[in-house]
Design a protein around this motif. Sequence first.
Motif, short mmCIF file in Angstrom:
data_model
loop_
_atom_site.label_atom_id
_atom_site.label_comp_id
_atom_site.label_asym_id
_atom_site.label_seq_id
_atom_site.Cartn_x
_atom_site.Cartn_y
_atom_site.Cartn_z
N MET A 167 0.81 -1.05 0.59
CA MET A 167 0.18 0.17 0.12
C MET A 167 0.55 1.29 0.16
O MET A 167 1.34 1.95 0.92
CB MET A 167 -1.03 -0.03 1.25
N LYS A 199 0.01 7.52 -2.46
CA LYS A 199 -0.71 7.76 -3.22
C LYS A 199 0.19 9.09 -3.64
O LYS A 199 0.12 10.17 -3.06
CB LYS A 199 -2.17 8.49 -2.85
N GLN A 214 -4.69 10.45 -8.75
CA GLN A 214 -6.11 10.76 -8.55
C GLN A 214 -6.33 11.78 -8.02
O GLN A 214 -5.69 11.64 -6.85
CB GLN A 214 -7.21 9.16 -8.41
N PRO A 215 -6.84 13.17 -8.18
CA PRO A 215 -7.63 13.78 -7.53
C PRO A 215 -8.40 13.12 -6.16
O PRO A 215 -9.02 12.09 -6.19
CB PRO A 215 -8.52 14.44 -8.20
N ASN A 216 -7.95 14.12 -4.78
CA ASN A 216 -8.39 13.72 -3.43
C ASN A 216 -9.71 13.87 -3.48
O ASN A 216 -9.60 15.02 -3.02
CB ASN A 216 -7.11 14.01 -2.35
N ALA A 217 -10.73 13.77 -3.46
CA ALA A 217 -12.34 14.09 -2.63
C ALA A 217 -12.27 14.84 -2.05
O ALA A 217 -12.88 15.01 -1.45
CB ALA A 217 -13.05 12.68 -3.26
N THR A 218 -11.77 13.67 -0.71
CA THR A 218 -11.37 14.76 0.64
C THR A 218 -11.24 15.80 0.59
O THR A 218 -11.11 17.08 0.63
CB THR A 218 -10.92 13.79 1.62
N ALA A 219 -10.07 16.69 -0.19
CA ALA A 219 -9.39 17.67 0.05
C ALA A 219 -10.43 18.44 -1.03
O ALA A 219 -10.40 19.77 -0.11
CB ALA A 219 -7.86 17.45 -0.72
N ALA A 267 -13.53 18.07 -1.15
CA ALA A 267 -14.60 18.67 -0.68
C ALA A 267 -14.12 19.62 0.57
O ALA A 267 -15.55 19.63 1.39
CB ALA A 267 -15.64 17.63 -0.32
N THR A 271 -19.40 17.18 -1.55
CA THR A 271 -19.14 16.05 -0.96
C THR A 271 -19.45 15.15 -1.98
O THR A 271 -18.76 13.45 -1.78
CB THR A 271 -19.34 15.12 0.30
N ALA A 272 -20.88 15.50 -3.11
CA ALA A 272 -21.32 14.64 -3.90
C ALA A 272 -21.62 13.72 -3.10
O ALA A 272 -21.93 12.38 -4.11
CB ALA A 272 -20.09 14.69 -5.36
#
Lengths: 326, 326
Positions: free
Chosen positions: A1, A4, A49-54, A56, A63-64
């Motif tokens: 792991m 990212k 991959q863009p970080n959706a958390t950041a 939002a 937050t979609a």
Amino acid sequence: MKRKATMRDVAAAANVGVMTVSRVVNGDQRVTEERRRRVHAAIKELGFQPNATARALRPGQRTATIALIIEDVSNPFYSAVAHGAEEVARRHQHLVIVSATRRDWKTERDLVTEMVRRSVDGLLIVPAPHDHTELDIAQSTPVVYLDRVPDGIEADSVVLPNESGAREAVGWLLGRGHTRIAYLGGHPDVRSGAGRLGGYRRALCDAGLTERPELIRSNLHSAEQAADAVQELLVSERPPTAIFSDNNRMSVGVLHALEKSGQTVEVAGFDDVELASLVRTPLLLVTHDAVELGRQATTLLFERMNGLSTPPQTITLPAVVNVYNG
Amino acid sequence: MKRKATMRDVAAAANVGVMTVSRVVNGDQRVTEERRRRVHAAIKELGFQPNATARALRPGQRTATIALIIEDVSNPFYSAVAHGAEEVARRHQHLVIVSATRRDWKTERDLVTEMVRRSVDGLLIVPAPHDHTELDIAQSTPVVYLDRVPDGIEADSVVLPNESGAREAVGWLLGRGHTRIAYLGGHPDVRSGAGRLGGYRRALCDAGLTERPELIRSNLHSAEQAADAVQELLVSERPPTAIFSDNNRMSVGVLHALEKSGQTVEVAGFDDVELASLVRTPLLLVTHDAVELGRQATTLLFERMNGLSTPPQTITLPAVVNVYNG
DNA sequence: TTGTAAGCGTTATCAA
DNA sequence: TTGATAACGCTTACAA
């Protein structure tokens, strides 16, 4: 792991500023072709991959995500609702968090709190039986209630014609000559249950019959409990000749119990039941489109999320009566 | 919809630093009683709720969310799985994002990408029929596959005894003297379908029968399609005398079609069907505990999320054979 | 025990 | 067109 890749990593690899990467990722046109290519190459190479958390985190950003709070995911009625909700949400590029209250209003309250913490953009709730006055969270997040109108507050909701449907179902049994009609249902304080029980009473009353308390069984929450209740009713001194069941779980239990006992008792019920047409006894079901209920509630929710500010509305969907072996 | 209060607001109102608020919110003991009280008062007054998005932004922090990617939320098999998954997730204080692929592997791929962007802590996936080699995202997020082992990769999965169950079911029909047994199923390349079709073939082979291509109907995806297929089979030159159905949707369609036609054809099938006991025709169902499947998969997922590093494992749950009207 | 400062990954602002 | 800088709300590290 492994860690990212971030925009910074991409920017460094492509030898551009982070804002250029952000622009490329978000399809902003004001980037030269040359740089755009370099950024795309770097993104691919690093598997960025863009970080959706950041994303939002920024205030005003969404937050979609919407939340669906129901009683029980495995109940076919609720899973149909979830299906409809998910469909509409997807169309609006949102995902759905599904959670079950198991009919506990404290769980409902905790879940709502948790959803607000997570900044979901909207809430779909099947309210548990309890006064919702203090739970009014509509100020911070749009909410649409499903299947039941919550006690104590004015709010958007999408419901079924509970009383009229029940009245029609019981009327059908009365029309077939029954006078001892049992009622099997869940929590009598839930508005949907209250409506259906009300319809049952109204039908009896209209026919000039008085209600028999010994024929009314509430607080049943599974097919097994309903089957046991039927068992008891059938061996009682004056058993019912017909049964009205408040919902699909009740109906399944009733049909199982009748099959086992071999007695012919006519049944009418709310909700559809798979394979109802294969049953031997005469049967009426008040059916409806639960998927559509989910769709309409979610559509209304997105309208609210997009700023619709008309007064709260209650949408009542149509029901269809199906008679089998009649 | 007013702006939500932040920790800063609380800190200002309580006349303390933000860290003190953070400590109070997270139950850190190293805060004097006096300040704790002031913070609690301010929190209550301002209606403060910690922002889960901001909290999850920090690397290494979890979003306390897992994703469940299935074919169709309204299918009772999947909704039972969702129920089990939600139960275990809740126990670990996680929420579940439920999404449907509608059997489209591109949708599956897009959903997985989206979930990774959202930094979900783990993924439960019912893989769509497609080579998953290039979709191997296990490096960045733990994944457990459900119901089917994906093609092309080694991964954790929880499945049902597809082949042996199907063999047993078809064996039962053979034992009752049938030699023309039809097969109704979905996508033949999905591993579960392939396993069940394989079991069907194996049973025929063991009985010294040769497979009749005209009795095998694949790529059926709804009860309606299955019913139509049965209709066709029944009016064909040499109709089958028995039918094996690959899954619950097929079984429902088969039973409806048989009811309509009035012909007696014996049925065996995979998955449970509500009210199966009320059906007139002899019927065998290979049933299983879909809720438990969801539970076990989710339990394994949390073990992986917590660092379990043993090689990928495949758990096969037991199936139970139920015979009705036999 | 308490608070200050830095930074998580992204986007809005604004100056270059 | 570009990119440095400052947020967003929170927590970790560290200093007081």
